[in-house]
Design an enzyme around this catalytic site. Structure first.
Site, PDB file in Angstrom:
ATOM      1  N   GLU A  18     -55.659  25.682 -13.303  1.00  0.00           N
ATOM      2  CA  GLU A  18     -56.154  26.640 -12.302  1.00  0.00           C
ATOM      3  C   GLU A  18     -55.035  27.274 -11.480  1.00  0.00           C
ATOM      4  O   GLU A  18     -55.216  27.545 -10.295  1.00  0.00           O
ATOM      5  CB  GLU A  18     -57.130  25.949 -11.341  1.00  0.00           C
ATOM      6  CG  GLU A  18     -58.433  25.546 -11.954  1.00  0.00           C
ATOM      7  CD  GLU A  18     -59.471  25.173 -10.907  1.00  0.00           C
ATOM      8  OE1 GLU A  18     -59.073  24.769  -9.801  1.00  0.00           O
ATOM      9  OE2 GLU A  18     -60.666  25.283 -11.198  1.00  0.00           O
ATOM     10  N   GLU A  32     -64.646  23.499 -16.998  1.00  0.00           N
ATOM     11  CA  GLU A  32     -65.232  22.652 -15.950  1.00  0.00           C
ATOM     12  C   GLU A  32     -66.565  23.215 -15.506  1.00  0.00           C
ATOM     13  O   GLU A  32     -66.611  24.168 -14.725  1.00  0.00           O
ATOM     14  CB  GLU A  32     -64.295  22.552 -14.732  1.00  0.00           C
ATOM     15  CG  GLU A  32     -63.033  21.789 -14.985  1.00  0.00           C
ATOM     16  CD  GLU A  32     -62.151  21.674 -13.737  1.00  0.00           C
ATOM     17  OE1 GLU A  32     -62.684  21.770 -12.618  1.00  0.00           O
ATOM     18  OE2 GLU A  32     -60.938  21.500 -13.915  1.00  0.00           O
TER      19      GLU A  32
HETATM   20  C1  GAL Z   1     -61.247  22.236  -9.856  1.00  0.00           C
HETATM   21  C2  GAL Z   1     -60.108  21.395 -10.420  1.00  0.00           C
HETATM   22  C3  GAL Z   1     -60.583  19.997 -10.785  1.00  0.00           C
HETATM   23  C4  GAL Z   1     -61.380  19.420  -9.656  1.00  0.00           C
HETATM   24  C5  GAL Z   1     -62.524  20.346  -9.318  1.00  0.00           C
HETATM   25  C6  GAL Z   1     -63.387  19.882  -8.191  1.00  0.00           C
HETATM   26  O1  GAL Z   1     -60.762  23.284  -9.115  1.00  0.00           O
HETATM   27  O2  GAL Z   1     -59.561  22.009 -11.543  1.00  0.00           O
HETATM   28  O3  GAL Z   1     -59.483  19.204 -11.075  1.00  0.00           O
HETATM   29  O4  GAL Z   1     -60.547  19.260  -8.575  1.00  0.00           O
HETATM   30  O5  GAL Z   1     -62.031  21.575  -8.923  1.00  0.00           O
HETATM   31  O6  GAL Z   1     -63.914  18.650  -8.457  1.00  0.00           O
END
Ligand code: GAL
Length: 754
Positions: A167, A236
Site C-alpha cells: 500500500e 485485502e
Molecule cells: C491495510 C494494510 C493491512 C492492514 C489493514 C487493516 O491498509 O495493508 O496490513 O493493516 O489495512 O487491518
C-alpha cells in the site's frame, strides 16, 4: 473446486484472469498470519480454510520477528515460515507470499525492526541507500529460503503470487519524486529475484510493469488496475476490523462481506483474498499501534481461537461453491445482468459461542496466588541507569525496542532558599509515552495514558521536592509501535519533553526546565531481566498477604489444564494492565481496566448501505479485552504456571481458566430450502426451540409467532438431529405441515444445543 496437481504448476495471467496450467481461475484466498497462531494450530486452521472453500492462504512475512537483531535470524516455533508454507502445501492449497517487507498489519512497527531505524541517516521506504540495502538483503534471504524448499509454483510448489511493498501508493505523496523512484527500484529488485510467479503491489496505481497492481478495501468492485492488461485482483477484503485499547468490538456483517465478493466477481474479478480469514492473537509484544489489542480476532470467518465464526464461515463457504461452479462463465464469459430474484439466497446456520469453567480444577474460581514486588530501588532512590545524555531521547533510540519499559531518571538539587521550593509544586511532563508512571524521591505521584488516540499529552501532578538532592524517575511504557503512515518510523515515543518543575509562590510562578539536565536511562525492568515469568525461576515468592491493587507487582499461580481439546482462554477481569505468561510463554499484553466509552454501539445492526469500521460496534462501556487465548500447546498435563506482571494495580482473585466452543446453533430458513446444522465436530445434544410458521426473534431468543405447524417441529428435529454431528433438514410442508400464515412465506426457526 480444482486442487493443484502435483506436477509443476505454471502461473501467469492473460489480462483477464490469473491462469494456472493454462486455465483462467476464480481464486478465493484467506489471510492467516503464521505467528498469530501456533504451529500446532496451523493444520486445523488450514484444513478449515479449505473446507470453507478457499483455494489459497495468504501471509505476510514479519521482518522484525525474523531478524530481531541485525543479522541474527529466528525461524523457530511460531516463526517457522517454511513449515507454515509446507502445511499449506500438504493441504493442497496455494500460497500467496507477501514479503513486503513492510507489512503494516497492526503489527509492531509495521514489521520493521527498530535497529533498522537506529542506523545513522536512515529513512524508511524511500531511496535511502542504507534502507534499500537492508530491504534487499532480507527480501533476497526469504526468496532464497523459499526457493531452496521449492515452494514457488514455478518449482512445483504452492506459492502462486508474491508481494513487494504494501500500500505504498496510499502514503507516497510526502516522499515526492524519491517515492516514485523507490517504487521502481522495488519492482526491479523483486523482478530480479526470478521467483517465476507474478509479483503484486497492492494499492499502487503507478505500479511499473510487470507488477500487478491490486486493490485493498471493504469494496473493490469498481477497481481497475492501472494496466488494463492485468487481472482485477483484491488482496485485502476486510472481513471485519482490528481493535485498539479503549475501543469496541468491530463487526462486519456476513451479508455485506458476501455481497462485496459476489459483486467483485460479477464485475470481472479473478482473485479475492479475505483479510483476515483467521486473525488470531498478538502474542508477546507483536501488537502494533499504538494500542492494538492482544486479540486480533478481526471478526474473521475463523475466530481468534480457530472456531468457526458462524454465519460468516458457512455463508461464505456456500458463496465459494457457487463461484467455483461458475468459474468458466466468470472468467471467459461476457458481463450481462440477470435478476435471479430470491432464488439465489443463502441459508446457513448461526452459532453462539459459550465459555465453560475449567472442570480440571476443584474450585476453578480461586487460584492460589503468590507474589513479589518489582524491585525498583536503584531507579527510584538512586536514579541510576546504564547510560546518560544531557537531553531527552526518543524511547526507540535508547531501547532498540528490547522492552516496553524505559526509565528516564535525573537528580535535581535545590538550595534551602531556592525560590522554586514551596507549597504548591508540580511536575509537568510533555509526554508521548503510551503510558507514563512518575516518581519523585521514590514516591509514585501518578500515572497517565493516552486517551482518544491522543498520544501527545501533558502530565502534571503535585510533587514534593526538598532542599538538597531529589530524584525524579519516570517510567515510559510503549504499547505497540506505530505501524502506518508516511515516515511513520519517526513518530516520537517515550518522553520527548519539555519537562519542568513548577513552583507557585504567593505572587509568582517559577518554572525550572529540566529538559537539558543529565538524564540517566535504563531499558527494561528487573523482573523481566531475571525472568520471573519462567516456571523454574528460583526467585522468592510469598504466599502471605497477597496484595490487591498494588502497582508494579508480580503474581504467580498454578492451575490444571482444562480437559478436552476445546480452546482455552484465561479471564483476566479485575486486573489493571500488564503482561501474562503461561509456562513461560508470553500470551500478550493485558489491559482489562481500559473500559471503552459508552456510546457508539448499535443494538440492531443493519447491513444495508456501505460498511465502515464504526458501524455495528458492540462492547460499549466494557473492558476492551477480558479473555486471553492460551493455545493448547502452551499447556501440559500436570501443573501449569500462570505469571502476571501487574503495572497499574489490580485484583487477581477473579482470574480463571475457561474453554470456549460453540454452545448452540440456530437457523431461520424459508420453506423449500435445505438447512444443515452442525456443532463443529461434536454431537447435537438437544433441540431447544423449533417452530415452523412465522416465528419471531433471533438465535437465543426465538419465540413462536401467530401461525404454527400441526406437526411438532421439536420432535421431528430431535429425531433427525440429536446425537448426530450434523443433520440436514428439508424445510418443506410435507415434513412440517402447512400452517395458515395468511399467504406469507413460512419459515422454520430452530435452536439446537451443542
Ligand atoms: C491495510 C494494510 C493491512 C492492514 C489493514 C487493516 O491498509 O495493508 O496490513 O493493516 O489495512 O487491518
Amino acid at each position: 473446486m480444482k486442487i493443484r496437481s502435483s506436477y509443476a504448476t505454471i502461473v501467469s495471467h492473460d489480462g483477464r484472469a490469473i491462469t494456472i496450467d493454462g486455465h483462467r481461475r476464480v481464486l478465493l484466498s484467506g489471510s492467516i498470519h503464521y505467528p498469530r497462531s501456533t504451529p500446532e494450530m496451523w493444520p486445523d486452521l488450514i484444513k478449515k480454510s479449505k473446507e470453507g472453500g478457499l483455494d489459497a492462504i495468504e501471509t505476510y512475512v514479519f521482518w522484525n520477528a525474523h531478524e530481531p537483531t541485525r543479522r541474527q535470524y529466528d525461524f523457530s516455533g511460531k516463526l517457522d515460515l517454511i513449515r507454515f508454507l509446507k502445511t499449506i502445501k500438504d493441504e493442497g492449497l496455494y500460497g500467496v507470499l507477501r514479503i513486503g517487507p513492510y507489512a503494516c498489519a497492526e503489527w509492531n512497527y509495521g514489521g520493521f525492526p527498530v535497529w533498522l531505524h537506529n542506523i545513522p541517516e536512515m529513512v524508511f521506504r524511500t531511496t535511502n541507500k542504507a534502507f534499500m540495502d537492508e530491504m534487499q538483503n532480507f527480501t533476497t534471504m526469504i526468496v532464497d529460503m523459499v526457493k531452496k524448499e521449492k515452494l514457488f509454483a514455478s518449482q512445483g510448489g504452492p506459492i502462486i503470487l508474491a508481494q513487494i511493498e504494501n500500500e505504498y501508493g496510499n502514503v507516497m505523496g510526502p516522499y515526492g519524486e524519491a517515492g516514485k523512484t523507490y517504487i521502481k527500484w522495488c519492482a526491479n529488485m523483486a523482478q530480479a529475484l526470478n521467483v517465476g510467479v507474478p509479483w503484486i503491489m497492492c494499492q499502487q496505481n503507478d505500479a511499473p510493469q510487470p507488477m500487478l497492481n491490486t486493490c485493498n478495501g471493504f469494496y473493490c468492485d469498481n477497481f481497475k488496475p492501472n494496466n488494463p492488461n492485468t487481472p482485477k485482483m483484491w488482496t485485502e477484503n476486510w472481513t471485519g476490523w482490528f481493535k485498539q485499547w479503549g475501543g469496541k468490538n468491530p463487526h462486519r456483517t456476513t451479508e455485506d462481506v458476501a455481497y462485496s465478493v459476489a459483486k467483485f466477481f460479477q464485475r470481472g474479478g479473478t482473485f479475492n483474498n479475505y483479510y483476515m480469514y483467521h486473525g488470531g492473537t498478538n502474542f508477546d509484544r507483536t501488537a502494533g499501534g499504538p494500542y492494538i489489542t492482544t486479540s486480533y480476532d478481526y471478526d474473521a470467518p475463523l475466530d481468534e481461537y480457530g472456531n468457526l465464526n458462524q454465519p460468516k464461515y458457512g455463508h461464505l463457504k456456500k458463496l465459494h461453491d457457487v463461484l467455483h461452479s461458475m468459474e468458466k462463465t466468470l472468467t471467459y464469459g461476457n458481463i450481462s445482468t440477470i435478476d435471479f430474484g430470491k432464488s439465489a439466497s443463502i441459508t446457513t446456520q448461526t452459532s453462539m459461542m459459550v465459555k465453560k469453567p475449567n472442570k480440571a480444577e476443584d474450585d476453578p474460581s480461586t487460584l492460589k496466588w503468590s507474589w513479589r514486588p518489582e524491585n525498583m530501588d536503584d531507579f527510584l532512590l538512586k536514579g541510576k541507569g546504564e547510560s546518560t545524555k544531557t537531553q531527552l531521547v526518543d524511547q526507540k533510540v535508547v531501547s532498540n525496542d528490547q522492552s516496553d519499559y524505559l526509565w528516564y531518571m535525573t537528580t535535581v538539587k535545590f538550595r534551602k532558599r531556592d525560590l522554586v521550593l514551596g507549597k504548591n509544586m508540580t511536575l509537568r511532563i510533555n509526554s508521548t509515552a503510551h503510558v507514563l508512571h512518575a516518581f519523585v524521591n521514590g514516591k509514585h505521584i501518578g500515572n497517565q495514558h493516552a486517551e482518544n488516540e491522543k498520544f501527545h499529552y501533558v502530565f502534571e501532578k503535585d510533587a514534593k521536592f526538598k532542599s538538597g538532592r531529589n530524584v525524579i524517575s519516570l517510567l515510559s511504557i510503549t504499547v505497540g509501535l506505530q505501524n502506518y503512515g508516511s515516515f511513520f518510523e519517526s513518530v516520537p515515543t517515550g518522553i520527548t519533553g519539555p519537562i519542568s518543575i513548577i513552583g507557585r509562590n504567593s505572587d509568582e510562578t517559577i518554572v525550572k526546565d529540566l529538559s537539558a539536565h543529565k538524564w540517566s536511562y535504563k531499558t527494561g525492568l528487573n523482573g523481566f531481566e531475571n525472568q520471573l515469568f519462567r516456571t523454574e525461576s528460583p526467585s522468592k515468592w510469598s504466599a502471605e498477604s497477597v496484595p490487591l491493587n498494588r502497582s508494579m507487582t508480580w503474581y504467580k499461580a498454578t492451575f490444571k489444564a482444562p480437559f478436552g481439546n476445546d480452546p482455552v482462554v484465561v479471564d483476566l477481569l479485575g486486573l489493571g494492565k500488564g503482561t501474562a505468561w503461561v509456562n513461560g510463554n508470553n500470551i500478550g499484553r493485558y489491559w482489562p481496566a481500559f473500559i471503552s466509552s459508552g456510546d457508539g454501539c448499535s443494538v440492531k445492526c443493519n447491513y444495508r448501505g456501505a460498511y465502515h469500521a464504526e458501524k455495528c460496534l458492540t462492547g460499549c462501556g466494557e473492558p476492551t479485552q477480558r479473555w486471553y487465548h492460551v493455545p493448547r500447546s502452551f499447556l501440559n498435563a500436570g501443573d501449569n504456571t500462570l505469571v502476571l506482571f501487574e503495572e497499574m494495580g489490580g485484583n487477581p482473585s477473579l482470574v480463571n481458566f475457561q474453554t470456549t466452543r460453540v454452545g448452540s446453533v440456530c437457523a431461520n430458513v424459508y420453506e423449500k430450502n435445505v438447512i444443515e446444522l452442525s456443532c463443529d465436530r461434536k454431537p447435537i445434544s438437544a433441540i431447544k426451540f423449533a417452530s415452523f410458521g412465522n416465528p419471531d426473534g433471533n438465535c437465543g431468543s426465538f419465540e413462536k409467532g401467530t401461525c404454527e405447524e400441526i406437526n411438532n417441529a421439536v420432535d421431528i428435529l430431535t429425531q433427525e438431529c440429536v446425537g448426530k454431528e450434523k443433520c440436514s433438514i428439508d424445510v418443506s410442508t410435507e415434513k412440517f405441515g402447512a400452517p395458515d400464515c395468511g399467504g406469507a412465506a413460512r419459515r422454520l426457526a430452530v435452536e439446537a444445543i451443542c
